[in-house]
Design a protein around this motif. Structure first.
Motif, PDB file in Angstrom:
ATOM      1  N   GLY A  22     -43.377  38.855  66.920  1.00 36.62           N
ATOM      2  CA  GLY A  22     -43.798  37.487  67.190  1.00 36.62           C
ATOM      3  C   GLY A  22     -45.256  37.488  67.591  1.00 36.62           C
ATOM      4  N   SER A  24     -47.226  34.956  68.713  1.00 38.08           N
ATOM      5  CA  SER A  24     -47.824  33.935  69.591  1.00 38.08           C
ATOM      6  C   SER A  24     -48.670  34.557  70.699  1.00 38.08           C
ATOM      7  CB  SER A  24     -46.776  32.966  70.135  1.00 38.08           C
ATOM      8  OG  SER A  24     -45.910  33.582  71.035  1.00 38.08           O
ATOM      9  N   ASP A  54     -44.344  36.938  62.470  1.00 39.68           N
ATOM     10  CA  ASP A  54     -44.252  35.478  62.554  1.00 39.68           C
ATOM     11  C   ASP A  54     -45.414  34.918  63.368  1.00 39.68           C
ATOM     12  OD1 ASP A  54     -42.755  32.859  62.413  1.00 39.68           O
ATOM     13  OD2 ASP A  54     -42.945  33.101  64.582  1.00 39.68           O
ATOM     14  N   TYR A  59     -50.514  28.742  67.554  1.00 35.69           N
ATOM     15  CA  TYR A  59     -50.660  29.793  68.563  1.00 35.69           C
ATOM     16  C   TYR A  59     -52.139  30.112  68.790  1.00 35.69           C
ATOM     17  CZ  TYR A  59     -45.688  30.408  67.555  1.00 35.69           C
ATOM     18  OH  TYR A  59     -44.343  30.190  67.360  1.00 35.69           O
ATOM     19  N   ASP A 123     -41.404  23.190  65.095  1.00 35.16           N
ATOM     20  CA  ASP A 123     -40.932  22.332  66.191  1.00 35.16           C
ATOM     21  C   ASP A 123     -40.631  20.913  65.700  1.00 35.16           C
ATOM     22  OD1 ASP A 123     -41.013  24.436  67.982  1.00 35.16           O
ATOM     23  OD2 ASP A 123     -42.975  23.925  68.800  1.00 35.16           O
ATOM     24  N   THR A 155     -38.277  25.241  62.317  1.00 36.58           N
ATOM     25  CA  THR A 155     -38.085  25.835  63.644  1.00 36.58           C
ATOM     26  C   THR A 155     -37.984  24.710  64.667  1.00 36.58           C
ATOM     27  OG1 THR A 155     -40.326  25.948  64.582  1.00 36.58           O
ATOM     28  CG2 THR A 155     -39.768  27.610  62.936  1.00 36.58           C
ATOM     29  N   TYR A 177     -35.160  29.432  68.839  1.00 38.92           N
ATOM     30  CA  TYR A 177     -35.685  30.253  69.931  1.00 38.92           C
ATOM     31  C   TYR A 177     -35.020  29.886  71.251  1.00 38.92           C
ATOM     32  CZ  TYR A 177     -38.677  26.402  71.561  1.00 38.92           C
ATOM     33  OH  TYR A 177     -39.136  25.200  72.044  1.00 38.92           O
ATOM     34  N   ALA A 205     -35.502  33.914  67.854  1.00 39.47           N
ATOM     35  CA  ALA A 205     -36.760  34.227  68.546  1.00 39.47           C
ATOM     36  C   ALA A 205     -36.590  34.171  70.065  1.00 39.47           C
ATOM     37  CB  ALA A 205     -37.846  33.240  68.111  1.00 39.47           C
ATOM     38  N   SER A 206     -37.493  34.851  70.742  1.00 33.98           N
ATOM     39  CA  SER A 206     -37.608  34.850  72.212  1.00 33.98           C
ATOM     40  C   SER A 206     -36.430  35.513  72.927  1.00 33.98           C
ATOM     41  CB  SER A 206     -37.822  33.422  72.745  1.00 33.98           C
ATOM     42  OG  SER A 206     -38.869  32.787  72.065  1.00 33.98           O
ATOM     43  N   LEU A 208     -36.608  37.631  75.182  1.00 31.48           N
ATOM     44  CA  LEU A 208     -36.950  37.821  76.590  1.00 31.48           C
ATOM     45  C   LEU A 208     -37.076  36.455  77.288  1.00 31.48           C
ATOM     46  CD1 LEU A 208     -39.552  40.731  76.108  1.00 31.48           C
ATOM     47  CD2 LEU A 208     -37.040  40.807  76.140  1.00 31.48           C
ATOM     48  N   MET A 210     -38.920  33.994  76.556  1.00 25.42           N
ATOM     49  CA  MET A 210     -40.353  33.730  76.681  1.00 25.42           C
ATOM     50  C   MET A 210     -40.920  34.302  77.985  1.00 25.42           C
ATOM     51  SD  MET A 210     -40.815  30.010  74.812  1.00 25.42           S
ATOM     52  CE  MET A 210     -40.156  28.976  76.110  1.00 25.42           C
ATOM     53  N   LEU A 264     -37.105  38.037  66.898  1.00 30.83           N
ATOM     54  CA  LEU A 264     -38.570  38.019  67.007  1.00 30.83           C
ATOM     55  C   LEU A 264     -38.983  38.142  68.458  1.00 30.83           C
ATOM     56  CD1 LEU A 264     -40.279  37.537  64.423  1.00 30.83           C
ATOM     57  CD2 LEU A 264     -38.091  36.382  64.204  1.00 30.83           C
ATOM     58  N   GLY A 266     -42.404  38.774  71.092  1.00 32.61           N
ATOM     59  CA  GLY A 266     -43.866  38.817  71.184  1.00 32.61           C
ATOM     60  C   GLY A 266     -44.287  40.112  71.859  1.00 32.61           C
ATOM     61  N   GLN A 272     -45.780  47.924  74.512  1.00 34.66           N
ATOM     62  CA  GLN A 272     -44.626  47.011  74.419  1.00 34.66           C
ATOM     63  C   GLN A 272     -43.885  47.210  73.101  1.00 34.66           C
ATOM     64  OE1 GLN A 272     -46.146  43.066  75.251  1.00 34.66           O
ATOM     65  NE2 GLN A 272     -46.066  43.407  77.455  1.00 34.66           N
ATOM     66  N   ASN A 276     -40.033  48.222  73.090  1.00 40.11           N
ATOM     67  CA  ASN A 276     -39.034  47.422  72.379  1.00 40.11           C
ATOM     68  C   ASN A 276     -38.306  48.238  71.320  1.00 40.11           C
ATOM     69  OD1 ASN A 276     -39.533  45.216  73.990  1.00 40.11           O
ATOM     70  ND2 ASN A 276     -41.173  44.451  72.665  1.00 40.11           N
TER      71      ASN A 276
END
Ligand code: NAD
Length: 313
Positions: A22, A24, A54, A59, A123, A155, A177, A205-206, A208, A210, A264, A266, A272, A276
């Motif tokens: 990701g 962003s 992505d 972003y 969105d 999305t 997400y 997505a996300s 964690l 975010m 996905l 980030g 990181q 991951n």
């Protein structure tokens, strides 16, 4: 090197890595990053078998696309590249066909390519639902015919809006997400079964939440309730007690969800990316999982409102 796993993305002929990149955070959405390190993280991810990337013009208000495009120079053929259109700012939405066509041209220039693999309307709950179905998605299909885009998707946050628009608009994929992770697990209620019935691909997505399911503080703009943020801290402490990082556990939990082709996350730093990748070989101790579930129970599935009132759940 950890062996990457790949899954078929329904609705497309793509095979994507179960961990997706990701982008962003490359746009400083989670705080300013070191741009060189962000580019190294992209290339390190590719070298580690991650093939799905992505991004969105939104972003960092084009910064993430610029940085990703630079990092992908010479590596475009190694990746499945997804970007978005329709959202350019916090309150800047334009889902008109004209804007979509102009937006993708600029994305292609910033990403230094002549096509993207997936173009999402970004969105969609902030737009007029009928405009998305009858104007935005047809514009995405035109781009597909022109060869600028291989597959199209939507999305957003509210599950019912995504399901309704994806089915009526016949999109190839959907990206959801913060609806399937340790803190919110309601993706199966309204979205997954519908997408499966229609052969539409699902990207999650996300993992964690975010940034909540990490050892760091989430960004100030995070929309979750304070109780949810506190629960995230409690989960991190429990994981620490078991000698495992909360992010690894949170990502592993998502990788075990079979209906999303890719999760996905980030990750603007090489460290990181490496952390991951550990999730690929991690297992969650059942006692740890039970303790997490007990801790999360009071706030499980606590979501927030997003978008136009008529699109709220
Ligand atoms: P996330 O849950 O992936 O969390 C990202 C945060 O966690 C960043 O601050 C990152 O630096 C940090 N992090 C990552 N790995 C870590 C580790 N091992 N240890 C500690 N911290 C770690 O949230 P996200 O970035 O918002 O979601 C992933 C991607 O999904 C986005 O970058 C974007 O591409 C996509 N996404 C799309 C939408 C949408 O279309 N509306 C919404 C959210 C996310």
């Amino acid at each position: 090197m950890t062996g990457m796993e790949y899954r078929a993305l329904d609705g497309t002929d793509l095979k994507v890595s179960v961990i997706g990149f990701g982008a962003s955070p490359l746009g400083n959405e989670f705080g300013a990053i070191d741009a060189d390190e962000g580019e190294r993280a992209v290339r390190h991810a590719i070298d580690s078998g991650i093939n799905l990337f992505d991004v969105s013009p939104y972003y960092g208000r084009t910064l993430a696309e610029q940085r990703l495009g630079k990092a992908l120079a010479g590596r475009r053929g190694d990746v499945v590249l997804a970007t978005k259109c329709g959202r350019d700012d916090v309150n800047g939405f334009d889902f008109s066909a004209r804007h979509v066509a102009a937006s993708v041209e600029e994305s292609l220039r910033r990403l230094r390519t002549d096509y993207v693999d997936i173009l999402h309307a970004h969105d969609i709950e902030f737009g007029d639902r009928e405009q998305i179905v009858h104007e935005t998605i047809p514009a995405l299909k035109t781009l597909k015919e022109q060869g600028k885009v291989r597959f199209i998707g939507v999305t957003g946050f509210p599950l019912n809006v995504l399901a309704d628009v994806a089915v009526r608009g016949h999109t190839d994929v959907v990206m959801s997400y913060c609806r399937y992770n340790l803190l919110v697990r309601d993706l199966d209620t309204e979205l997954t079964p519908v997408l499966r019935e229609h052969g539409i691909g699902l990207l999650n997505a996300s993992p964690l939440h975010m940034g909540i399911l990490t050892e760091c503080d989430p960004p100030s703009w995070h929309p979750a309730a304070d109780e949810v943020k506190q629960a995230g801290k409690a989960v991190a402490a429990i994981c620490r007690g078991y000698g495992i990082d909360v992010s690894t556990v949170a990502l592993r939990f998502c990788l075990d969800y079979p209906h999303a082709a890719s999760t996905l996350v980030g990750m603007p730093r090489c460290s990181q990316v490496d952390a991951n990748l550990e999730a690929l070989i991690a297992t969650i101790d059942p006692a740890l999982r039970a303790e997490i579930d007990r801790t999360v129970a009071p706030v499980l599935n606590r979501v927030w409102k997003s978008g136009r009132p008529e699109n709220h759940e």
